[in-house]
Design an enzyme around this catalytic site. Sequence first.
Site, PDB file in Angstrom:
ATOM      1  N   LEU A 176       0.524  -1.446   0.093  1.00  0.00           N
ATOM      2  CA  LEU A 176       0.111  -0.006   0.152  1.00  0.00           C
ATOM      3  C   LEU A 176       0.766   1.337  -0.009  1.00  0.00           C
ATOM      4  CD1 LEU A 176      -2.641   1.467   0.358  1.00  0.00           C
ATOM      5  CD2 LEU A 176      -2.948   1.150   2.315  1.00  0.00           C
TER       6      LEU A 176
ATOM      7  N   TYR B 123      -3.246  -9.652  14.139  1.00  0.00           N
ATOM      8  CA  TYR B 123      -2.961  -8.496  13.530  1.00  0.00           C
ATOM      9  C   TYR B 123      -5.076  -7.573  13.182  1.00  0.00           C
ATOM     10  CZ  TYR B 123      -4.147  -6.138   9.350  1.00  0.00           C
ATOM     11  OH  TYR B 123      -4.490  -5.162   8.333  1.00  0.00           O
TER      12      TYR B 123
ATOM     13  N   SER C 292      -7.591  -1.062   9.761  1.00  0.00           N
ATOM     14  CA  SER C 292      -8.384  -1.952   8.287  1.00  0.00           C
ATOM     15  C   SER C 292      -9.236  -2.539   9.521  1.00  0.00           C
ATOM     16  CB  SER C 292      -7.558  -3.104   9.696  1.00  0.00           C
ATOM     17  OG  SER C 292      -7.914  -5.046   8.607  1.00  0.00           O
TER      18      SER C 292
ATOM     19  N   ASP D 158      13.016   1.653  10.482  1.00  0.00           N
ATOM     20  CA  ASP D 158      12.436   0.892  11.649  1.00  0.00           C
ATOM     21  C   ASP D 158      11.540   0.993  12.420  1.00  0.00           C
ATOM     22  OD1 ASP D 158      11.831  -2.292  12.453  1.00  0.00           O
ATOM     23  OD2 ASP D 158      13.374  -2.462  12.039  1.00  0.00           O
TER      24      ASP D 158
ATOM     25  N   LYS E 173      -5.060  -3.379  14.983  1.00  0.00           N
ATOM     26  CA  LYS E 173      -5.602  -2.509  14.420  1.00  0.00           C
ATOM     27  C   LYS E 173      -6.930  -1.735  15.458  1.00  0.00           C
ATOM     28  CE  LYS E 173      -3.318  -2.177  10.502  1.00  0.00           C
ATOM     29  NZ  LYS E 173      -2.449  -1.356   9.833  1.00  0.00           N
TER      30      LYS E 173
ATOM     31  N   ASN F  23       2.237   4.510   7.705  1.00  0.00           N
ATOM     32  CA  ASN F  23       1.526   2.654   6.808  1.00  0.00           C
ATOM     33  C   ASN F  23       2.422   1.441   6.943  1.00  0.00           C
ATOM     34  OD1 ASN F  23       0.792   1.470   4.413  1.00  0.00           O
ATOM     35  ND2 ASN F  23       3.030   0.937   4.166  1.00  0.00           N
TER      36      ASN F  23
ATOM     37  N   THR G 238      -1.583  -7.477  -0.024  1.00  0.00           N
ATOM     38  CA  THR G 238      -0.545  -6.095  -0.024  1.00  0.00           C
ATOM     39  C   THR G 238       0.272  -7.927   0.748  1.00  0.00           C
ATOM     40  OG1 THR G 238      -1.445  -5.950   1.866  1.00  0.00           O
ATOM     41  CG2 THR G 238      -0.892  -4.091   0.434  1.00  0.00           C
TER      42      THR G 238
END
Length: 278
Positions: A19, A188, A155, A71, A192, A98, A223
């Site tokens: 993305l 995940y 997300s 990082d 988010k 991002n 992605t």
Amino acid sequence: MNSAGPKCVTLITGANTGLGFETAKALFARPEPYHILVGCRGQISRAEDAIEELQHLFPGTASTAQPLLIDISSDKSIALAFAEVQEEFGYLDIVVNNAGADLDTAVSSGRLTKREAWNQTWDVNVTGTQLFTETFAPLLLASKTQLPRLIFITSGLSSITEHANGSSPRYALAPAGWPKPDTLFLAYRSSKSGLNMIAAEWARVLRNDGVKVFNISPGFLDTGLGDDRASAERREKRALGAIDASVGGEFCANVVEGKLDEQSWPSKALRKNTVQPW
């Protein structure tokens, strides 16, 4: 101290792929000039290769780019990147948070233990994003534009409201007994959800500074968020119905351009055509 002149100085973390790269592509295609700091971790050559591709795709663009090694899971890396940007520019106009990690599948493949996958996912998506933003926020306050923007990437899987409403088959009740079926992408998804609070808090904190804060949900994109196995991950996502990442890149670029400015307050998670329930 150098300056990018009239160009809008834009930092995108994780911009060498996925993305982030698609957002950079969308901005390079715009007539307005941007100077994009292509953030990447690991080897700086990854960002250099991405920039070379951008220049090849858009030879007549008014925009420019340069690599930035960062990082967000490393305090040292964040500090070094900040020092580099502060010395060369002294400000930022746009920051796109991002960089992200989706490591749930690394458990089933045996690459990571559950604890490792959870810790690393939250370290990038929540802790790293917060500490990166905290470090770079002063550069946004020094922006050369009238409307600096800070963008977070959430997300569709982060919505607790949709989870509670059972709006998807993935939220169906589990059968009685043990063991239970595997819970998909829980590290995940929950990270988010945590990011949503961070984005809402930054919208509050920066409200009186004139920084517009967005939390966008670009959809299920093909992605690769995990690691160098991204190509295989993208194929798997396409098989599950993921859309091309360029669609998300266009959405993010529209936010960068200010096309959704009226949606920046009060804080909310924005899908392409609607507001995502918390």
